[in-house]
Design a protein around this motif. Structure first.
Motif, PDB file in Angstrom:
ATOM      1  N   THR A 286      14.375 -18.612  -8.741  1.00 51.66           N
ATOM      2  CA  THR A 286      14.780 -18.090  -7.437  1.00 51.66           C
ATOM      3  C   THR A 286      13.620 -18.131  -6.443  1.00 51.66           C
ATOM      4  OG1 THR A 286      16.456 -16.675  -8.433  1.00 51.66           O
ATOM      5  CG2 THR A 286      15.711 -16.071  -6.227  1.00 51.66           C
TER       6      THR A 286
ATOM      7  N   LEU B 143      13.134 -21.741  -5.392  1.00 50.87           N
ATOM      8  CA  LEU B 143      14.199 -22.205  -4.499  1.00 50.87           C
ATOM      9  C   LEU B 143      14.085 -21.571  -3.113  1.00 50.87           C
ATOM     10  CD1 LEU B 143      17.301 -22.333  -6.869  1.00 50.87           C
ATOM     11  CD2 LEU B 143      15.951 -24.244  -6.006  1.00 50.87           C
ATOM     12  N   LYS B 144      13.744 -20.295  -3.070  1.00 48.06           N
ATOM     13  CA  LYS B 144      13.570 -19.635  -1.766  1.00 48.06           C
ATOM     14  C   LYS B 144      12.419 -20.262  -0.997  1.00 48.06           C
ATOM     15  CE  LYS B 144      15.513 -15.055  -2.288  1.00 48.06           C
ATOM     16  NZ  LYS B 144      15.251 -13.621  -2.198  1.00 48.06           N
ATOM     17  N   ARG B 145      11.375 -20.576  -1.691  1.00 46.80           N
ATOM     18  CA  ARG B 145      10.208 -21.190  -1.041  1.00 46.80           C
ATOM     19  C   ARG B 145      10.571 -22.534  -0.422  1.00 46.80           C
ATOM     20  NH1 ARG B 145       4.756 -20.760  -0.650  1.00 46.80           N
ATOM     21  NH2 ARG B 145       3.521 -22.654  -0.851  1.00 46.80           N
ATOM     22  N   HIS B 146      11.440 -23.265  -1.076  1.00 43.07           N
ATOM     23  CA  HIS B 146      11.867 -24.576  -0.575  1.00 43.07           C
ATOM     24  C   HIS B 146      13.169 -24.499   0.222  1.00 43.07           C
ATOM     25  CE1 HIS B 146       8.596 -26.347  -2.642  1.00 43.07           C
ATOM     26  NE2 HIS B 146       9.106 -26.273  -3.850  1.00 43.07           N
ATOM     27  N   ARG B 147      13.600 -23.262   0.515  1.00 38.94           N
ATOM     28  CA  ARG B 147      14.802 -23.018   1.317  1.00 38.94           C
ATOM     29  C   ARG B 147      16.039 -23.735   0.773  1.00 38.94           C
ATOM     30  NH1 ARG B 147      12.743 -20.435   5.823  1.00 38.94           N
ATOM     31  NH2 ARG B 147      10.621 -20.997   6.362  1.00 38.94           N
ATOM     32  N   LYS B 148      16.253 -23.600  -0.507  1.00 39.67           N
ATOM     33  CA  LYS B 148      17.420 -24.188  -1.159  1.00 39.67           C
ATOM     34  C   LYS B 148      18.333 -23.075  -1.648  1.00 39.67           C
ATOM     35  CE  LYS B 148      15.238 -28.464  -2.479  1.00 39.67           C
ATOM     36  NZ  LYS B 148      15.059 -29.465  -3.480  1.00 39.67           N
ATOM     37  N   ASP B 149      19.583 -23.444  -1.917  1.00 38.26           N
ATOM     38  CA  ASP B 149      20.551 -22.473  -2.408  1.00 38.26           C
ATOM     39  C   ASP B 149      20.141 -21.967  -3.789  1.00 38.26           C
ATOM     40  OD1 ASP B 149      22.138 -22.706  -0.154  1.00 38.26           O
ATOM     41  OD2 ASP B 149      23.364 -24.306  -1.021  1.00 38.26           O
TER      42      ASP B 149
END
Length: 141
Positions: A110, A113-119
């Protein structure tokens, strides 16, 4: 020793079947009944009546499925089969270790993914994590 043979044979089959369950669940998000049956049958190779209480670990997953959702029949059958091999205490240890591993993976995944702005993924196949936890319980406890 001759008396160690059932345990060694059981360990080999147990490892192979848990790896198969983990791979199958990771690829198809299903745990085939034949794998769960194979795991349960390996419990006969080094059986003691106390290991029947290991079936109660499936009750934990059944409760979670009924009240929280997100679990399916394969996870419940998998935990019951593992319970027959490990017995109650070791199977609960394995399940808890597997769930801790899954939660740790989820937190790290998570954050990435948040760091790469993904779902953010909402679910994961459970068998790979439970298999690792149960193998640790089988060989270390």
């Amino acid at each position: 020793m001759v008396s160690d043979w059932p345990h060694l044979i059981q360990g080999g089959f147990f490892v192979a079947l848990l790896v198969a369950a983990a791979i199958w669940d990771a690829k198809k998000q299903i745990i085939p009944d034949v794998i769960c049956l194979g795991i349960a049958l390996t419990g006969l190779l080094d059986f003691t009546p106390e290991k029947l209480f290991g079936l109660l670990t499936a009750a934990v997953f059944l409760f979670l499925a009924l009240f929280l959702g997100g679990l399916f029949g394969g996870d419940i059958k998998f935990s019951a089969a593992v319970g027959l091999v490990l017995g109650f205490q070791k199977s609960m240890t394995g399940m808890i270790l597997g769930l801790i591993l899954m939660l740790t993976f989820h937190m790290i995944h998570t954050l990435i993914l948040k760091r790469h702005r993904k779902d953010i993924k909402k679910s994961y196949p459970l068998a790979p994590f439970l298999s690792i936890g149960c193998l640790a319980a089988y060989f270390l406890c």
